[in-house]
Enzyme design. Structure first.
Site, PDB file in Angstrom:
ATOM      1  N   ASP A 110     -44.818 -33.424 -40.151  1.00  0.00           N
ATOM      2  CA  ASP A 110     -45.317 -33.440 -41.438  1.00  0.00           C
ATOM      3  C   ASP A 110     -46.574 -33.190 -41.725  1.00  0.00           C
ATOM      4  O   ASP A 110     -46.851 -32.351 -42.346  1.00  0.00           O
ATOM      5  CB  ASP A 110     -44.662 -34.504 -42.149  1.00  0.00           C
ATOM      6  CG  ASP A 110     -45.268 -36.016 -41.321  1.00  0.00           C
ATOM      7  OD1 ASP A 110     -45.988 -35.953 -40.522  1.00  0.00           O
ATOM      8  OD2 ASP A 110     -44.861 -37.113 -42.147  1.00  0.00           O
ATOM      9  N   HIS A 111     -47.293 -33.792 -40.490  1.00  0.00           N
ATOM     10  CA  HIS A 111     -48.946 -33.542 -40.765  1.00  0.00           C
ATOM     11  C   HIS A 111     -49.569 -32.350 -40.478  1.00  0.00           C
ATOM     12  O   HIS A 111     -50.445 -32.056 -40.791  1.00  0.00           O
ATOM     13  CB  HIS A 111     -49.645 -34.757 -40.009  1.00  0.00           C
ATOM     14  CG  HIS A 111     -49.486 -36.158 -40.754  1.00  0.00           C
ATOM     15  ND1 HIS A 111     -48.398 -36.811 -40.950  1.00  0.00           N
ATOM     16  CD2 HIS A 111     -50.530 -36.779 -41.204  1.00  0.00           C
ATOM     17  CE1 HIS A 111     -48.666 -37.733 -41.616  1.00  0.00           C
ATOM     18  NE2 HIS A 111     -50.099 -37.932 -41.770  1.00  0.00           N
ATOM     19  N   ASP A 175     -48.281 -44.859 -39.148  1.00  0.00           N
ATOM     20  CA  ASP A 175     -48.877 -43.968 -40.391  1.00  0.00           C
ATOM     21  C   ASP A 175     -49.215 -45.297 -41.283  1.00  0.00           C
ATOM     22  O   ASP A 175     -48.356 -46.134 -41.401  1.00  0.00           O
ATOM     23  CB  ASP A 175     -48.192 -43.192 -40.929  1.00  0.00           C
ATOM     24  CG  ASP A 175     -48.771 -42.267 -41.655  1.00  0.00           C
ATOM     25  OD1 ASP A 175     -49.263 -41.148 -41.451  1.00  0.00           O
ATOM     26  OD2 ASP A 175     -49.058 -42.757 -42.876  1.00  0.00           O
ATOM     27  N   ARG A 463     -54.738 -41.067 -51.409  1.00  0.00           N
ATOM     28  CA  ARG A 463     -56.037 -41.205 -50.754  1.00  0.00           C
ATOM     29  C   ARG A 463     -56.926 -40.394 -51.764  1.00  0.00           C
ATOM     30  O   ARG A 463     -56.665 -39.242 -51.931  1.00  0.00           O
ATOM     31  CB  ARG A 463     -55.925 -40.721 -49.471  1.00  0.00           C
ATOM     32  CG  ARG A 463     -55.397 -41.865 -48.533  1.00  0.00           C
ATOM     33  CD  ARG A 463     -56.014 -42.299 -47.458  1.00  0.00           C
ATOM     34  NE  ARG A 463     -55.832 -43.494 -47.366  1.00  0.00           N
ATOM     35  CZ  ARG A 463     -55.011 -43.684 -46.053  1.00  0.00           C
ATOM     36  NH1 ARG A 463     -54.905 -42.981 -45.134  1.00  0.00           N
ATOM     37  NH2 ARG A 463     -54.750 -44.973 -45.630  1.00  0.00           N
ATOM     38  N   SER A 658     -56.752 -45.132 -42.492  1.00  0.00           N
ATOM     39  CA  SER A 658     -55.376 -44.900 -41.851  1.00  0.00           C
ATOM     40  C   SER A 658     -55.025 -45.692 -40.616  1.00  0.00           C
ATOM     41  O   SER A 658     -55.962 -46.395 -40.129  1.00  0.00           O
ATOM     42  CB  SER A 658     -55.416 -43.522 -41.596  1.00  0.00           C
ATOM     43  OG  SER A 658     -56.328 -43.119 -40.517  1.00  0.00           O
ATOM     44  N   ARG A 660     -54.805 -44.428 -37.727  1.00  0.00           N
ATOM     45  CA  ARG A 660     -55.222 -43.288 -36.744  1.00  0.00           C
ATOM     46  C   ARG A 660     -55.766 -43.925 -35.533  1.00  0.00           C
ATOM     47  O   ARG A 660     -56.934 -44.496 -35.728  1.00  0.00           O
ATOM     48  CB  ARG A 660     -56.239 -42.315 -37.539  1.00  0.00           C
ATOM     49  CG  ARG A 660     -56.778 -41.023 -36.810  1.00  0.00           C
ATOM     50  CD  ARG A 660     -57.457 -40.287 -37.716  1.00  0.00           C
ATOM     51  NE  ARG A 660     -56.803 -40.011 -39.260  1.00  0.00           N
ATOM     52  CZ  ARG A 660     -57.311 -39.475 -40.262  1.00  0.00           C
ATOM     53  NH1 ARG A 660     -58.459 -38.996 -40.095  1.00  0.00           N
ATOM     54  NH2 ARG A 660     -56.424 -39.271 -41.234  1.00  0.00           N
TER      55      ARG A 660
HETATM   56  C1  MIC Z   1     -53.250 -40.562 -44.083  1.00  0.00           C
HETATM   57  O1  MIC Z   1     -52.618 -40.570 -44.930  1.00  0.00           O
HETATM   58  O2  MIC Z   1     -54.808 -40.722 -43.697  1.00  0.00           O
HETATM   59  C2  MIC Z   1     -52.677 -40.180 -42.651  1.00  0.00           C
HETATM   60  C3  MIC Z   1     -53.062 -38.925 -42.284  1.00  0.00           C
HETATM   61  O3  MIC Z   1     -51.325 -40.196 -42.875  1.00  0.00           O
HETATM   62  C4  MIC Z   1     -52.854 -41.356 -41.440  1.00  0.00           C
HETATM   63  C5  MIC Z   1     -52.297 -41.053 -40.110  1.00  0.00           C
HETATM   64  C6  MIC Z   1     -52.995 -40.479 -39.197  1.00  0.00           C
HETATM   65  O4  MIC Z   1     -54.302 -40.159 -39.451  1.00  0.00           O
HETATM   66  O5  MIC Z   1     -52.520 -39.785 -38.310  1.00  0.00           O
HETATM   67  C7  MIC Z   1     -52.294 -42.600 -41.783  1.00  0.00           C
HETATM   68  O6  MIC Z   1     -52.056 -42.864 -43.069  1.00  0.00           O
HETATM   69  O7  MIC Z   1     -52.200 -43.422 -41.081  1.00  0.00           O
HETATM   70 FE1  SF4 Z   2     -48.868 -37.578 -45.345  1.00  0.00          FE
HETATM   71 FE2  SF4 Z   2     -50.495 -39.606 -45.166  1.00  0.00          FE
HETATM   72 FE3  SF4 Z   2     -50.632 -37.908 -47.335  1.00  0.00          FE
HETATM   73 FE4  SF4 Z   2     -48.596 -39.371 -47.068  1.00  0.00          FE
HETATM   74  S1  SF4 Z   2     -50.421 -39.978 -47.364  1.00  0.00           S
HETATM   75  S2  SF4 Z   2     -48.511 -37.192 -47.408  1.00  0.00           S
HETATM   76  S3  SF4 Z   2     -48.223 -39.376 -44.635  1.00  0.00           S
HETATM   77  S4  SF4 Z   2     -51.195 -37.309 -45.205  1.00  0.00           S
END
Ligand code: MIC
Ligand code: SF4
Length: 774
Positions: A110-111, A175, A463, A658, A660
């Protein structure tokens, strides 16, 4: 290609192990005393303990002070991973040499998918551009028996809600928004890849027993207020740190008035207040949601468990006590708008226009984006559709660009069948792929806003850190419900209040939106959609070869980190003193860097590039001992080459945002050994320990002011503490680079015995590998 198929009613891996959990809860009650009232989160968590007696009675004053004290060793029921984080998780899992995962697991692509012109063009282009990574993930999934959801199938949290989350289940997801599953009564926790590996190899996963923050809901939502507003207003109350160390447990009469997907939205964004997870009790709307997503058998089994009433596994005991309680009256709740740049700056709609003027925020905005893992339910989309229909009937078109991101193929196909997407498209909306797209910086914005120019957008995402969506740190992302984003898109003005203000229709008449209305669930059920987007079967196949080319710039096998030296760390240098907010986006940026998620050396070139220098106010500008200027990763690299280990000094909630784990792996790879901050975000603090980086907090917050870039630092007592399994005191001995002055500052740590062992071994993975080979 190999077999794809929807797990059907018969699929056993989607049923939580209720008889076992109910038995375990009985044992927990025996251990803690049958008169002890438990919250819902406690019941589900403790019913997943590997050894209830050991976890609940060690260091807890004989079970009286479990919350905040006990180290819970848990056995989750399943694991979900998204493509960006799954790469590192799988590279770590592979080095353990097991033939299959110990618990059911899934991968969701998805990312890595860009949002630009629409799903039909964006998806094939993204698949092509990322084929090496998707092939790696698919072959690993096949080899180890992991369900693989291909690109286009949907966003991890939406697919998990539709397929795996269930009342009483405990799952980990790589995640931070994994808690979305709490909308279906699951304890779903966001973790780094190394933590997921614990569950995948059947090692107990450790968590400091969380405290419980009760959110009591009263009344009933009406008009413009939506579930999103519950969490937007709560984020304003709690701030981005307020949930740290807590599970947010919703309760009270208002719970029964909410849709299941609305509850998921609230839980999703619990990540924004730093909560370990959020959860709702088994409630009436969960039943039709489970039934309509092919899990009638789970609804029935959960209903039987919950029938025992408040003493059951799926509800809080009547006398359950919360460590804190916040009450929200849904009947009085106003829509809220949060932002920019932080999800906890929350303004009620009625005050937003004045705030815009007062703060001199832009009075127009360029794009409204709805959907994502947070808000793309049938209810969200049909309520937005209602507003679009009202405006279209008056001859209006959105003034701002309008994008729609369905969370999954199932929801997309259903909205397509029911003409909702058509309504959006005819109004000029662009339907993007079922993927993260603009939410994770994979947004190729085409409206010509120059980089560096102040501008605003509205999203129904979760976010809004600087630079998050379009890579422009000046883009102010305001978070709101999909309904509000949609209505605002028709005015293009940040000061428009659709509850009170009107627009002028093309025929000169006055148009005012009526409050939106929609449907919780589709009356004709959910569509399955494109069969190519169904997951692969979870059957391990040892003949599947997992290929990582040694010349790849996208994937690299992991080299083990060196073990901790036989003594304290000495001669560390302060690489950077960070001022203010330092999220995982700051430490390891996303957007264009997403393509290196499986290649630690390459992605390390983005380390801390968003961090503000406390001495100069510059971003990503570091100075070495001689005053020579570098980018932060370049200085780290130069010091690594010279054999200098380093540390970072930071303020509050370091690593917020996150799951991450790159934000921990990269500093470690570049020679970072210690992060000393005023406080840490939970997932990141654990990720650091797992990768052998030592997170310490100032015992006296003012000591942050006494340490500067390039000062030399030795740890005092750290080695002894690690050897003693977390007992004892630690100090940092600081030698000022400029004056040669030497002084000591006391620091605190949160190491458990197991975490000490990871750090001593060099990383958690080193320890697992050692255990596996002995
Ligand atoms: C996000 O919403 O910040 C992400 C990208 O989904 C991250 C995950 C990632 O950085 O791989 C998260 O929420 O953990
Ligand atoms: Fe994707 Fe993270 Fe955004 Fe949800 S918050 S849509 S998992 S990048």
């Amino acid at each position: 290609l190999f077999a794809r198929g929807l797990a059907t009613e018969a699929s056993s891996s989607r049923m939580p192990p209720y008889p076992k959990l109910v038995r375990n809860l009985e044992q927990v009650r025996r251990v803690l005393g049958s008169d002890r009232a438990l919250t819902l989160a406690e019941k589900i968590l403790y019913a997943h303990l590997d050894n209830a007696e050991e976890s609940l009675l060690t260091g807890t004053n004989n079970g009286r002070d479990v919350r905040g004290k006990a180290n819970l060793k848990l056995k989750p029921d399943r694991v979900a991973m998204q493509d960006a984080s799954a790469q590192m998780a799988l590279l770590q899992f592979m080095s353990c040499g097991l033939p299959s995962t110990a618990v059911p697991a899934s991968i969701h692509c998805d990312h890595m998918i860009v949002g630009e012109r629409g799903a039909d063009t964006d998806l094939p282009a993204s698949i092509k551009g990322n084929s090496e990574v998707f092939d790696f993930l698919e072959s690993a999934a096949k080899r180890y028996g992991i369900e693989f959801w291909p690109p286009g199938a949907g966003i991890i949290h939406q697919s998990v809600l539709e397929n795996y989350a269930a009342p009483g289940l405990m799952m980990l997801g790589t995640d931070s928004h994994t808690p979305n599953g709490g909308g279906l009564g699951a304890i779903a926790i966001g973790v780094g890849g190394a933590d997921a590996v614990d569950a995948l190899v059947d090692a107990p996963w450790e968590l400091k027993a969380p405290k419980i923050l009760g959110v009591r809901l009263e009344g009933k939502l009406s008009g413009w207020a939506s579930p999103k507003d519950i969490i937007l207003s709560l984020a304003g109350k709690l701030t981005v740190r307020g949930g740290t160390g807590y599970v947010v447990e919703y309760h009270g009469p208002g719970v029964e008035t909410l849709s299941c997907t609305g509850m998921a939205t609230c839980c999703n964004m619990g990540a924004e207040v730093g909560a370990t997870t959020s959860i709702f009790p088994f409630s009436p709307s969960m039943v039709p949601y489970l039934q309509s997503t092919h899990r009638g058998h789970v609804a029935e089994a959960a209903g039987e468990v919950a029938a025992a009433g408040p003493s059951s596994l799926l509800r809080a005991d009547t006398k359950a006590e919360y460590d804190q309680v916040v009450t929200i009256n849904l009947s009085e709740l106003e829509p809220h708008i949060n932002g920019p740049f932080t999800p906890d700056f929350s303004v009620p709609l009625s005050k937003f226009a004045d705030t815009v003027r007062e703060k001199k925020w832009p009075e127009t905005f360029g794009a409204g984006l709805i959907g994502s893992c947070t808000n793309s339910s049938y209810e969200d989309m049909t309520r937005a559709e209602d507003l679009v229909k009202q405006a279209t009937a008056a001859g209006l078109k959105p003034k701002a660009d309008f994008f729609i991101t369905p969370g999954s193929e199932q929801i997309r196909a259903t909205l397509d069948r029911d003409q909702t997407l058509n309504t959006f498209s005819e109004a000029g909306g662009i339907v993007l792929a079922n993927a993260c797209g603009p939410c994770i910086g994979q947004w190729k914005r085409t409206d010509g806003v120059p980089k560096g120019e102040d501008n605003a957008i509205f999203t129904s995402y979760n976010r809004n850190f600087p630079g998050r969506n379009d890579g422009n740190r000046q883009t102010m992302n305001f978070l709101a419900s999909p309904e509000l984003v949609t209505a605002l898109a028709y005015s293009g003005s940040t000061t428009f209040n659709p509850m009170t203000d009107s627009l002028t229709a093309p025929d000169g008449s006055t148009f005012k939106f009526q409050p939106p209305s929609g449907f919780d669930l589709p009356s004709a059920g959910f569509e399955e959609g494109n069969p190519n987007f169904l997951p692969t079967a979870a059957v391990p196949d040892a003949s599947s070869e997992v290929i990582v080319s040694p010349t790849s710039d996208r994937l690299a096998l992991l080299e083990p980190f060196a073990p901790f030296p036989k003594g304290d760390l000495s001669g560390l240098q302060v690489l950077y003193k960070v001022k203010g907010q330092c999220t995982t986006d700051t430490i390891s940026a996303a957007g264009p860097w997403l393509k290196y998620k499986g290649h630690l050396p390459n992605i390390s070139a983005n380390t801390l590039i968003g961090a503000v220098n406390a001495a100069t106010g510059e971003t990503n500008v570091a100075y070495d001992e001689a005053g020579k200027q570098y980018g932060i990763p370049e200085l780290a690299e130069a010091w690594k080459e010279r054999g200098i280990s380093w540390l970072v000094v930071a303020e509050d909630n370091y690593g917020e945002g996150s799951a991450r784990e790159h934000a921990a792996l990269q500093p470690r790879y570049l020679g970072g050994r210690v992060i000393v901050s005023k406080s840490f975000a939970r997932i990141h603090e654990t990720n650091l320990k797992k990768q052998g980086v030592v997170p310490l907090t100032f015992a006296n917050r003012e000591d942050y002011d006494r340490i500067d870039a390039c000062d030399k630092v030795d740890t005092v007592g750290l080695y002894d503490v690690l050897q003693a399994g977390g007992q004892g005191d630690i100090k940092l001995r600081v030698t000022k680079q400029k004056t040669g002055e030497v002084f000591e500052v006391p620091v605190q740590h949160t190491f458990s015995k197991d975490q000490c062992a990871f750090i001593l071994a060099g990383s958690a993975l080193n320890l697992l590998a050692k255990k596996a080979s002995s």
